[in-house]
Design a protein around this motif. Sequence first.
Motif, PDB file in Angstrom:
ATOM      1  N   LYS A  14       0.848  -1.182   0.000  1.00 42.70           N
ATOM      2  CA  LYS A  14       0.000   0.000   0.000  1.00 42.70           C
ATOM      3  C   LYS A  14       0.883   1.231   0.000  1.00 42.70           C
ATOM      4  CE  LYS A  14      -3.806   2.239   2.471  1.00 42.70           C
ATOM      5  NZ  LYS A  14      -4.610   2.402   1.227  1.00 42.70           N
ATOM      6  N   LEU A  15       0.720   2.073  -1.002  1.00 43.60           N
ATOM      7  CA  LEU A  15       1.559   3.256  -1.144  1.00 43.60           C
ATOM      8  C   LEU A  15       1.078   4.383  -0.242  1.00 43.60           C
ATOM      9  CD1 LEU A  15       1.921   3.287  -5.043  1.00 43.60           C
ATOM     10  CD2 LEU A  15       3.509   2.332  -3.370  1.00 43.60           C
ATOM     11  N   ILE A  16       2.012   5.205   0.193  1.00 37.35           N
ATOM     12  CA  ILE A  16       1.686   6.384   0.995  1.00 37.35           C
ATOM     13  C   ILE A  16       1.249   7.488   0.044  1.00 37.35           C
ATOM     14  CG2 ILE A  16       2.602   8.118   2.587  1.00 37.35           C
ATOM     15  CD1 ILE A  16       4.573   5.957   3.560  1.00 37.35           C
ATOM     16  N   GLU A  17       0.028   7.964   0.207  1.00 38.48           N
ATOM     17  CA  GLU A  17      -0.586   8.874  -0.760  1.00 38.48           C
ATOM     18  C   GLU A  17      -0.139  10.330  -0.621  1.00 38.48           C
ATOM     19  OE1 GLU A  17      -2.634   8.543  -3.417  1.00 38.48           O
ATOM     20  OE2 GLU A  17      -2.314   6.383  -3.267  1.00 38.48           O
ATOM     21  N   GLU A  18       0.210  10.748   0.587  1.00 41.36           N
ATOM     22  CA  GLU A  18       0.534  12.167   0.770  1.00 41.36           C
ATOM     23  C   GLU A  18       1.462  12.355   1.966  1.00 41.36           C
ATOM     24  OE1 GLU A  18      -3.152  14.287   1.479  1.00 41.36           O
ATOM     25  OE2 GLU A  18      -4.044  12.472   2.309  1.00 41.36           O
ATOM     26  N   GLY A  19       2.229  13.432   1.906  1.00 42.69           N
ATOM     27  CA  GLY A  19       3.157  13.704   2.993  1.00 42.69           C
ATOM     28  C   GLY A  19       4.177  14.762   2.608  1.00 42.69           C
ATOM     29  N   GLU A  20       5.201  14.896   3.444  1.00 42.13           N
ATOM     30  CA  GLU A  20       6.225  15.926   3.238  1.00 42.13           C
ATOM     31  C   GLU A  20       7.596  15.375   3.596  1.00 42.13           C
ATOM     32  OE1 GLU A  20       7.346  20.451   4.827  1.00 42.13           O
ATOM     33  OE2 GLU A  20       5.339  19.615   5.148  1.00 42.13           O
ATOM     34  N   VAL A  21       8.550  15.592   2.705  1.00 43.95           N
ATOM     35  CA  VAL A  21       9.939  15.175   2.918  1.00 43.95           C
ATOM     36  C   VAL A  21      10.804  16.427   3.025  1.00 43.95           C
ATOM     37  CG1 VAL A  21      11.854  13.763   2.113  1.00 43.95           C
ATOM     38  CG2 VAL A  21       9.509  13.124   1.511  1.00 43.95           C
ATOM     39  N   THR A  22      11.648  16.479   4.037  1.00 46.49           N
ATOM     40  CA  THR A  22      12.594  17.579   4.202  1.00 46.49           C
ATOM     41  C   THR A  22      13.994  17.070   3.886  1.00 46.49           C
ATOM     42  OG1 THR A  22      11.226  18.607   5.910  1.00 46.49           O
ATOM     43  CG2 THR A  22      13.538  19.291   5.799  1.00 46.49           C
ATOM     44  N   TYR A  23      14.754  17.865   3.140  1.00 46.96           N
ATOM     45  CA  TYR A  23      16.089  17.484   2.694  1.00 46.96           C
ATOM     46  C   TYR A  23      17.121  18.511   3.156  1.00 46.96           C
ATOM     47  CZ  TYR A  23      13.489  14.688  -0.800  1.00 46.96           C
ATOM     48  OH  TYR A  23      12.632  13.823  -1.439  1.00 46.96           O
ATOM     49  N   GLU A  24      18.333  18.024   3.402  1.00 48.10           N
ATOM     50  CA  GLU A  24      19.483  18.891   3.641  1.00 48.10           C
ATOM     51  C   GLU A  24      20.230  19.080   2.316  1.00 48.10           C
ATOM     52  OE1 GLU A  24      23.401  18.925   6.549  1.00 48.10           O
ATOM     53  OE2 GLU A  24      22.825  17.053   5.552  1.00 48.10           O
ATOM     54  N   ILE A  25      20.638  20.312   2.039  1.00 47.91           N
ATOM     55  CA  ILE A  25      21.407  20.613   0.834  1.00 47.91           C
ATOM     56  C   ILE A  25      22.843  20.924   1.218  1.00 47.91           C
ATOM     57  CG2 ILE A  25      21.676  22.149  -1.148  1.00 47.91           C
ATOM     58  CD1 ILE A  25      18.710  22.748  -1.015  1.00 47.91           C
ATOM     59  N   THR A  26      23.786  20.223   0.591  1.00 41.61           N
ATOM     60  CA  THR A  26      25.204  20.528   0.760  1.00 41.61           C
ATOM     61  C   THR A  26      25.821  20.725  -0.622  1.00 41.61           C
ATOM     62  OG1 THR A  26      25.750  18.156   0.831  1.00 41.61           O
ATOM     63  CG2 THR A  26      25.410  19.287   2.939  1.00 41.61           C
ATOM     64  N   TYR A  27      27.059  21.228  -0.643  1.00 40.32           N
ATOM     65  CA  TYR A  27      27.735  21.568  -1.891  1.00 40.32           C
ATOM     66  C   TYR A  27      29.095  20.873  -1.927  1.00 40.32           C
ATOM     67  CZ  TYR A  27      24.013  24.986  -1.731  1.00 40.32           C
ATOM     68  OH  TYR A  27      22.767  25.579  -1.644  1.00 40.32           O
ATOM     69  N   PRO A  28      29.125  19.633  -2.412  1.00 41.11           N
ATOM     70  CA  PRO A  28      30.338  18.809  -2.309  1.00 41.11           C
ATOM     71  C   PRO A  28      31.544  19.336  -3.072  1.00 41.11           C
ATOM     72  CG  PRO A  28      28.710  17.762  -3.737  1.00 41.11           C
ATOM     73  CD  PRO A  28      28.030  18.910  -3.082  1.00 41.11           C
ATOM     74  N   TYR A  29      31.314  20.165  -4.091  1.00 38.71           N
ATOM     75  CA  TYR A  29      32.436  20.645  -4.906  1.00 38.71           C
ATOM     76  C   TYR A  29      32.741  22.122  -4.660  1.00 38.71           C
ATOM     77  CZ  TYR A  29      32.352  16.271  -7.527  1.00 38.71           C
ATOM     78  OH  TYR A  29      32.412  14.941  -7.882  1.00 38.71           O
ATOM     79  N   MET A  30      32.199  22.681  -3.583  1.00 38.83           N
ATOM     80  CA  MET A  30      32.413  24.093  -3.290  1.00 38.83           C
ATOM     81  C   MET A  30      32.872  24.281  -1.853  1.00 38.83           C
ATOM     82  SD  MET A  30      29.077  25.933  -4.995  1.00 38.83           S
ATOM     83  CE  MET A  30      29.519  27.459  -4.167  1.00 38.83           C
ATOM     84  N   LYS A  31      33.694  25.291  -1.635  1.00 36.85           N
ATOM     85  CA  LYS A  31      34.050  25.705  -0.291  1.00 36.85           C
ATOM     86  C   LYS A  31      33.088  26.823   0.087  1.00 36.85           C
ATOM     87  CE  LYS A  31      37.948  27.135   2.602  1.00 36.85           C
ATOM     88  NZ  LYS A  31      39.388  27.511   2.630  1.00 36.85           N
ATOM     89  N   VAL A  32      32.118  26.483   0.905  1.00 35.54           N
ATOM     90  CA  VAL A  32      31.070  27.438   1.257  1.00 35.54           C
ATOM     91  C   VAL A  32      31.424  28.121   2.566  1.00 35.54           C
ATOM     92  CG1 VAL A  32      28.619  27.727   1.752  1.00 35.54           C
ATOM     93  CG2 VAL A  32      29.351  26.009   0.091  1.00 35.54           C
ATOM     94  N   GLU A  33      31.679  29.426   2.490  1.00 33.91           N
ATOM     95  CA  GLU A  33      32.034  30.189   3.681  1.00 33.91           C
ATOM     96  C   GLU A  33      31.658  31.646   3.487  1.00 33.91           C
ATOM     97  OE1 GLU A  33      36.195  29.567   4.126  1.00 33.91           O
ATOM     98  OE2 GLU A  33      36.737  30.698   2.339  1.00 33.91           O
ATOM     99  N   GLY A  34      31.733  32.424   4.555  1.00 38.11           N
ATOM    100  CA  GLY A  34      31.444  33.841   4.484  1.00 38.11           C
ATOM    101  C   GLY A  34      30.037  34.138   3.994  1.00 38.11           C
TER     102      GLY A  34
END
Length: 227
Positions: A21-41
């Motif tokens: 039985k499939l789940i019909e509705e809901g909400e997924v939260t994701y974390e975003i990272t940047y593996p090829y960038m130095k994120v600072e400042g």
Amino acid sequence: MKKLLPLVLIFPFIFASCGKKLIEEGEVTYEITYPYMKVEGFMQAILPKEMTIVFKGSKMKTTIARGTIFSTDVITDESNEYMEMRLDFGDKLYYSELTKDEIKKLKESAPNYEIKETEEQDSVAGMYCRKYTVKSLSSDTLQPGDAWFTEDMAVQNGAWFSAYSSVTGLPVVYDVERYGLMMRVKATSFVKRKVKDSEFERPAELSPVSFATYEEEVQELFDILLE
């Protein structure tokens, strides 16, 4: 043989009733990272760190935002391949409903990935997932990481418009390569909840623009973020 016949007739119904039985509705939260960038400042303060997907049946709303600075929404319906993109950035309040030709061009602009299903399965953020190995076949693009998709949701082709269009299910861990960025997106939580139809409705203050204009505006936004 006559005594066995009723059981033979019953078995298909037993197996059918045991289907997932499939789940019909809901909400997924994701974390975003940047593996090829130095994120600072300044970049650390301005680049988006979170994405959400709200779904109901075959419809999805994918939101990437950074506080009140900006937000982008992508509304899709896999049942009829409908797509609408929305931008809220200062005085730039736009939306674009993509035509079939524009969706075709969007698909053609996606990175060329070789995706292979594996036997490895695991739970990510409470969702049962399958692992896929992913390799970029383009020499001028960055190499993505492995992807994980779940087939437990009503959305069965959540990435139909992207480089992952061949994969069944809703993306749980994957890379998004667009607007000069490679973003690693990983689910951190899932909430099964009632989703109102109004959550997909377009805000009245948005003005219609062509897809080309929308892409220019979003590219300009990310150019500013990457300066």
